[in-house]
Design a protein around this motif. Sequence first.
Motif, short mmCIF file in Angstrom:
data_model
loop_
_atom_site.label_atom_id
_atom_site.label_comp_id
_atom_site.label_asym_id
_atom_site.label_seq_id
_atom_site.Cartn_x
_atom_site.Cartn_y
_atom_site.Cartn_z
N HIS A 182 0.84 -1.19 0.00
CA HIS A 182 0.00 0.00 0.00
C HIS A 182 0.88 1.24 0.00
N GLU A 183 0.81 2.04 -1.04
CA GLU A 183 1.62 3.24 -1.15
C GLU A 183 0.81 4.48 -0.79
N GLY A 184 0.29 4.49 0.41
CA GLY A 184 -0.49 5.63 0.87
C GLY A 184 -1.21 5.29 2.14
N ILE A 185 -2.22 6.08 2.47
CA ILE A 185 -3.07 5.82 3.62
C ILE A 185 -4.52 5.92 3.16
N ASP A 186 -5.40 5.16 3.82
CA ASP A 186 -6.83 5.20 3.53
C ASP A 186 -7.54 5.94 4.65
N ILE A 187 -8.26 6.99 4.29
CA ILE A 187 -8.97 7.83 5.26
C ILE A 187 -10.46 7.56 5.11
N MET A 188 -11.06 7.00 6.15
CA MET A 188 -12.46 6.61 6.10
C MET A 188 -13.36 7.83 6.28
N ALA A 189 -14.39 7.92 5.42
CA ALA A 189 -15.34 9.03 5.49
C ALA A 189 -16.59 8.65 4.71
N PRO A 190 -17.75 9.20 5.07
CA PRO A 190 -18.98 8.91 4.33
C PRO A 190 -18.88 9.36 2.88
N ARG A 191 -19.60 8.65 2.04
CA ARG A 191 -19.65 9.04 0.63
C ARG A 191 -20.12 10.49 0.51
N GLY A 192 -19.44 11.26 -0.34
CA GLY A 192 -19.82 12.63 -0.56
C GLY A 192 -19.09 13.64 0.31
N THR A 193 -18.27 13.15 1.26
CA THR A 193 -17.47 14.06 2.07
C THR A 193 -16.43 14.74 1.18
N ALA A 194 -16.17 16.00 1.43
CA ALA A 194 -15.24 16.75 0.58
C ALA A 194 -13.81 16.28 0.79
N ALA A 195 -13.15 15.96 -0.32
CA ALA A 195 -11.70 15.74 -0.32
C ALA A 195 -11.07 17.07 -0.72
N VAL A 196 -10.21 17.62 0.15
CA VAL A 196 -9.76 19.01 -0.03
C VAL A 196 -8.25 19.08 -0.27
N ALA A 197 -7.85 20.20 -0.84
CA ALA A 197 -6.43 20.44 -1.09
C ALA A 197 -5.71 20.60 0.25
N ALA A 198 -4.67 19.81 0.46
CA ALA A 198 -3.90 19.88 1.70
C ALA A 198 -2.86 20.99 1.64
N VAL A 199 -2.55 21.47 0.44
CA VAL A 199 -1.57 22.55 0.24
C VAL A 199 -2.04 23.42 -0.91
N ALA A 200 -1.40 24.55 -1.08
CA ALA A 200 -1.63 25.35 -2.28
C ALA A 200 -0.87 24.72 -3.44
N GLY A 201 -1.48 24.70 -4.61
CA GLY A 201 -0.80 24.11 -5.75
C GLY A 201 -1.67 24.10 -6.99
N TYR A 202 -1.23 23.32 -7.99
CA TYR A 202 -1.93 23.23 -9.27
C TYR A 202 -2.41 21.80 -9.49
N VAL A 203 -3.62 21.68 -9.98
CA VAL A 203 -4.13 20.38 -10.39
C VAL A 203 -3.46 20.02 -11.70
#
Length: 455
Positions: free
Chosen positions: A213-234
């Motif tokens: 597993h190359e990351g972490i899994d963060i549990m949250a209800p469907r539809g919860t906002a996944a947000v930018a952790a830093v300023a940057g460019y998509v």
Amino acid sequence: MDEVTPPPHRLLGGFLWPVLFAGVLALAGCSKQQTLQALFQKATPHEAYARQLHQAGLDGRPAGRTWLAAADKALRDSLVVTLPFAETGYFRPERPLAASYRYAVRVGEQVHVSLTLAPGAGARVFLDAFEVEPGRMPLPVASADTMVLDFRYRAENDAQHLLRLQPELLAAGRYTLKVSREPSLSVFPVQGKTDKAVASFWGSDRDGGARRHEGIDIMAPRGTAAVAAVAGYVTRTGETPLGGRVVWLTDAAHNEHLYYAHLDKQLVSPGQHVQPGDTLGLVGNTGNARTTVPHLHFGIYRGGRGAVDPFPFVRHTESPAPATVGPDRRSEFVRLRNAAWLQPTAAVSNGGSRSRTRLSTQEPLLVVGQQGPALRVLTAGGHVGYVPAKAVVSAKDAPLRRLNLADDKELLTGPASGAPAIGVLVAHASVAVLGSSKDYSLVRGPQNEIGWIVL
């Protein structure tokens, strides 16, 4: 600048205090200007001060040489701590010392260093953090002095770091040092959640052990906002068999790429600039997570290094335990109830690693710091380490014996023939013997003066 009170006229290492004080006062007169200059130059405040010692000719004086030697020794002989920690300490004007602490860091952590000086302690103090590795010169990673009592720096590698704390010459007073770890990402990647929501960590088996597993899994209800952790460019959006609907966010400041996977919806487009907290998408279970409950797979990829564990980037801040448990014993002489080894770490109760220094019940130990239930002590031989506070007795309250001197005795600052004299105890004076080391005894005279004599 802070007001400086001249010390008493007494010998220090073979030259008069006023001579040294005049040189240090000259340094203090321009220290703030030179410190500001050092912030814009490669030289650290500590290096700039060492250069001033040389320019003032103080590096050739005993106290100046001792200060420089203490700075060098601190890089080679450090105490071991676990973050977070807090420790109180004591500066001794008659003996220049440097304290150093070694601790482990993970890439992506932010280290928070905070120094508080007690009222009346107007000393200038230098703080320098280094990355250390056996067989290699310490690599500076952050520096400050008491113009900046509180600072943070980011760990760029999994490594051992060393923090050196050293006051200027003639410094006296007490302080509290706190060092803790914080997340370097300014915002947690799932709105309303913390690291307690992480259910699957870096390195866990995937596909029956075929991959990790190359990351972490963060549990949250469907539809919860996944947000930018830093300023940057998509930089990219799309859909893949493993990640499902994904968003890639580039943190150009650190040459890192943040990966958001298993999204139910993507709400940004490539090229879009975002700020911390902006919504990138909604948590779901697309891709190979379609048989699991909704969660965000969050990964971090560093330029030239590939995937790294994201957990240190988001782990919550832990506050250190109180620096002092029980009475404040700084600047007090103590002795051990039973012979023991001097410990290189404050975790003295676990019977773990020990130094090569064996302490007897006769040896006086000067308390120069406290970390929870442990005392940081200076031995008569100049070694520094920890002993349990519960394992000591006060040398003043429990002297080894009392006696009347047969003849005059020169009272010394240390247990060595070359140590400066601070006075004379006359014949027949009543003294309390607080401890002994080799041929020397630490005594308290009739006027409560404390020093070393040969009995």
